[in-house]
Scaffold this motif. Structure first.
Motif, PDB file in Angstrom:
ATOM      1  N   LEU A 144      41.084  59.102  53.776  1.00 58.30           N
ATOM      2  CA  LEU A 144      39.933  58.809  52.849  1.00 58.30           C
ATOM      3  C   LEU A 144      38.730  58.974  53.585  1.00 58.30           C
ATOM      4  O   LEU A 144      37.622  58.917  52.888  1.00 58.30           O
ATOM      5  CB  LEU A 144      40.188  57.590  52.250  1.00 58.30           C
ATOM      6  N   GLY A 145      38.590  58.874  54.930  1.00 59.39           N
ATOM      7  CA  GLY A 145      37.402  58.925  55.336  1.00 59.39           C
ATOM      8  C   GLY A 145      36.776  60.374  55.919  1.00 59.39           C
ATOM      9  O   GLY A 145      35.628  60.699  56.452  1.00 59.39           O
ATOM     10  N   SER A 146      37.785  61.311  55.519  1.00 59.20           N
ATOM     11  CA  SER A 146      37.398  62.965  55.666  1.00 59.20           C
ATOM     12  C   SER A 146      36.320  63.316  54.683  1.00 59.20           C
ATOM     13  O   SER A 146      36.513  63.098  53.396  1.00 59.20           O
ATOM     14  CB  SER A 146      38.610  63.755  55.916  1.00 59.20           C
ATOM     15  N   THR A 151      35.444  68.683  57.517  1.00 59.35           N
ATOM     16  CA  THR A 151      36.598  69.386  58.232  1.00 59.35           C
ATOM     17  C   THR A 151      36.741  70.872  58.141  1.00 59.35           C
ATOM     18  O   THR A 151      37.218  71.355  59.257  1.00 59.35           O
ATOM     19  CB  THR A 151      37.793  68.902  56.987  1.00 59.35           C
ATOM     20  N   VAL A 152      35.721  71.568  57.219  1.00 57.65           N
ATOM     21  CA  VAL A 152      35.832  72.999  57.219  1.00 57.65           C
ATOM     22  C   VAL A 152      34.967  73.409  58.724  1.00 57.65           C
ATOM     23  O   VAL A 152      35.295  74.317  59.342  1.00 57.65           O
ATOM     24  CB  VAL A 152      35.106  73.531  55.949  1.00 57.65           C
ATOM     25  N   LEU A 153      33.836  72.792  59.073  1.00 59.94           N
ATOM     26  CA  LEU A 153      32.990  73.023  60.086  1.00 59.94           C
ATOM     27  C   LEU A 153      33.827  72.688  61.335  1.00 59.94           C
ATOM     28  O   LEU A 153      33.544  73.490  62.430  1.00 59.94           O
ATOM     29  CB  LEU A 153      31.782  72.161  60.113  1.00 59.94           C
ATOM     30  N   THR A 154      34.632  71.951  61.563  1.00 55.87           N
ATOM     31  CA  THR A 154      35.399  71.363  62.590  1.00 55.87           C
ATOM     32  C   THR A 154      36.680  72.080  62.817  1.00 55.87           C
ATOM     33  O   THR A 154      37.318  72.006  63.817  1.00 55.87           O
ATOM     34  CB  THR A 154      35.587  69.936  62.727  1.00 55.87           C
ATOM     35  N   THR A 161      43.972  69.407  52.687  1.00 56.37           N
ATOM     36  CA  THR A 161      42.796  69.053  52.587  1.00 56.37           C
ATOM     37  C   THR A 161      42.415  69.960  51.340  1.00 56.37           C
ATOM     38  O   THR A 161      41.460  69.409  50.499  1.00 56.37           O
ATOM     39  CB  THR A 161      42.014  69.373  53.843  1.00 56.37           C
ATOM     40  N   ALA A 162      42.529  71.190  51.379  1.00 53.60           N
ATOM     41  CA  ALA A 162      42.160  72.227  50.486  1.00 53.60           C
ATOM     42  C   ALA A 162      42.569  72.016  49.133  1.00 53.60           C
ATOM     43  O   ALA A 162      41.737  71.945  48.036  1.00 53.60           O
ATOM     44  CB  ALA A 162      42.660  73.608  50.945  1.00 53.60           C
ATOM     45  N   LEU A 163      43.959  71.519  48.913  1.00 54.37           N
ATOM     46  CA  LEU A 163      44.389  71.025  47.627  1.00 54.37           C
ATOM     47  C   LEU A 163      43.802  69.794  47.194  1.00 54.37           C
ATOM     48  O   LEU A 163      43.253  69.892  46.025  1.00 54.37           O
ATOM     49  CB  LEU A 163      46.055  71.153  47.788  1.00 54.37           C
ATOM     50  N   VAL A 164      43.432  68.780  47.848  1.00 51.84           N
ATOM     51  CA  VAL A 164      43.048  67.487  47.487  1.00 51.84           C
ATOM     52  C   VAL A 164      41.642  67.529  46.992  1.00 51.84           C
ATOM     53  O   VAL A 164      41.245  67.341  46.062  1.00 51.84           O
ATOM     54  CB  VAL A 164      43.315  66.368  48.477  1.00 51.84           C
ATOM     55  N   VAL A 209      28.245  67.504  45.546  1.00 56.32           N
ATOM     56  CA  VAL A 209      28.079  66.204  46.386  1.00 56.32           C
ATOM     57  C   VAL A 209      29.244  65.742  46.853  1.00 56.32           C
ATOM     58  O   VAL A 209      29.494  65.490  48.087  1.00 56.32           O
ATOM     59  CB  VAL A 209      27.534  64.930  45.545  1.00 56.32           C
ATOM     60  N   ALA A 210      30.546  65.948  45.857  1.00 51.65           N
ATOM     61  CA  ALA A 210      31.909  65.572  46.391  1.00 51.65           C
ATOM     62  C   ALA A 210      32.527  66.420  47.645  1.00 51.65           C
ATOM     63  O   ALA A 210      33.197  66.174  48.287  1.00 51.65           O
ATOM     64  CB  ALA A 210      32.620  65.841  45.133  1.00 51.65           C
ATOM     65  N   ALA A 211      31.673  67.465  47.832  1.00 49.78           N
ATOM     66  CA  ALA A 211      32.253  68.302  48.826  1.00 49.78           C
ATOM     67  C   ALA A 211      31.667  67.662  50.489  1.00 49.78           C
ATOM     68  O   ALA A 211      32.016  68.266  51.403  1.00 49.78           O
ATOM     69  CB  ALA A 211      31.859  69.822  48.618  1.00 49.78           C
ATOM     70  N   PHE A 212      30.489  66.794  50.113  1.00 48.09           N
ATOM     71  CA  PHE A 212      29.928  66.450  51.543  1.00 48.09           C
ATOM     72  C   PHE A 212      30.182  64.949  51.844  1.00 48.09           C
ATOM     73  O   PHE A 212      29.946  64.632  52.998  1.00 48.09           O
ATOM     74  CB  PHE A 212      28.352  66.684  51.294  1.00 48.09           C
ATOM     75  N   VAL A 213      30.748  64.268  50.786  1.00 47.59           N
ATOM     76  CA  VAL A 213      31.093  62.637  51.145  1.00 47.59           C
ATOM     77  C   VAL A 213      32.358  62.493  51.664  1.00 47.59           C
ATOM     78  O   VAL A 213      33.255  63.423  51.067  1.00 47.59           O
ATOM     79  CB  VAL A 213      30.315  61.991  50.014  1.00 47.59           C
ATOM     80  N   PRO A 214      32.672  61.437  52.105  1.00 54.71           N
ATOM     81  CA  PRO A 214      34.127  61.125  52.409  1.00 54.71           C
ATOM     82  C   PRO A 214      34.930  61.213  51.003  1.00 54.71           C
ATOM     83  O   PRO A 214      34.425  61.086  49.812  1.00 54.71           O
ATOM     84  CB  PRO A 214      34.002  59.466  52.934  1.00 54.71           C
ATOM     85  N   LEU A 215      36.298  61.271  51.088  1.00 54.28           N
ATOM     86  CA  LEU A 215      37.186  61.305  49.974  1.00 54.28           C
ATOM     87  C   LEU A 215      37.262  60.375  49.246  1.00 54.28           C
ATOM     88  O   LEU A 215      37.155  60.289  48.097  1.00 54.28           O
ATOM     89  CB  LEU A 215      38.478  61.858  50.606  1.00 54.28           C
ATOM     90  N   ALA A 216      36.934  59.184  49.947  1.00 51.16           N
ATOM     91  CA  ALA A 216      36.702  57.891  49.181  1.00 51.16           C
ATOM     92  C   ALA A 216      35.798  57.834  48.153  1.00 51.16           C
ATOM     93  O   ALA A 216      35.786  57.351  46.897  1.00 51.16           O
ATOM     94  CB  ALA A 216      36.905  56.693  50.014  1.00 51.16           C
TER      95      ALA A 216
END
Length: 241
Positions: A144-146, A151-154, A161-164, A209-216
């Motif tokens: 939830l913290g990712s 994750t893409v940059l690292t 991750t891609a699916l969720v 915005v959802a692409a930049f913030v934590p999943l939570a």
């Protein structure tokens, strides 16, 4: 300087963490490994229910703006070379109608502190001297913290991750498109073309915005936009023209 190192904000952060952890524990027998994600959804729904009066005020303001749109268009044509006069006449029109052009901002402003606090909870590995266990909680295998961009940059983004994140962002975009179609300005109101285009684009900003913030935080955004769409559709039927 980290603002959440200040005692009042540190206390709020710890209370938010404790509340989410406790709620997650309550939901664990039902939600299993997704208990923390379910806790975020529950918290979001509680916040949105508390903001129903604000949503009603926003819906009334939207009706007023729709009714005033032709008169606003006339003012824009009449005073297009005098910005100060246009602003003054516009505010006078709203004042005469006992309305405010900023009423639609109330839900966003009311939620801002909670969104910021939720965002902070999933950014800090240590809260009040103890490890942040929520960061290791997952939704379908994704912490939830990712955040997707991180994750893409690292190079740590996997299929899960891609699916969720893909599903989350797509769902937000779909709700945005439904909102755009349901509440697009009526051409009869003579709304400025630029304003119409900006309104259409604004519906999809949340998905970005959802692409930049934590999943939570992304979960919070999805539940919020879905609730907002449903509430606006209901209030459009309930509140008279």
């Amino acid at each position: 300087m980290n603002l959440f190192d200040l005692p009042p904000l540190a206390l709020l952060l710890d209370l938010a963490y404790g509340g989410l952890t406790a709620l997650s524990g309550v939901l664990a027998p039902v939600a299993g490994s997704a208990a923390s994600a379910a806790a975020i959804v529950v918290v979001t729904l509680l916040v949105r229910m508390a903001l129903i009066p604000v949503g009603v005020a926003q819906a009334r303001a939207e009706r007023v703006r729709a009714r005033l749109a032709p008169r606003l268009a006339e003012l824009q044509k009449k005073h297009r070379t005098d910005r100060e006069r246009l602003q003054r006449e516009t505010m006078r029109l709203y004042r005469d109608e006992n309305a405010s052009p900023f009423a639609g901002c109330l839900p966003v402003l009311a939620q801002a502190p909670l969104v910021g606090l939720l965002y902070a909870v999933f950014l800090h590995p240590v809260i009040a001297g103890h490890a942040n266990a929520l960061l290791t909680d997952t939704l379908w295998g994704v912490p939830l913290g990712s955040a997707l961009v991180t994750t893409v940059l690292t190079g740590t983004a996997g299929l899960a991750t891609a699916l969720v994140f893909g599903g989350l962002i797509l769902a937000i975009a779909v709700v945005g498109e439904l909102t755009r179609r349901a509440f697009r300005p009526d051409p009869a109101t003579s709304a400025p073309a630029f304003a119409v285009r900006m309104l259409g684009v604004a519906q999809f900003v949340t998905a970005a915005v959802a692409a930049f913030v934590p999943l939570a935080a992304g979960l919070y955004l999805l539940v919020t936009v879905a609730w907002t769409l449903g509430q606006r559709l209901l209030l459009r039927r309930v509140i008279p023209e």
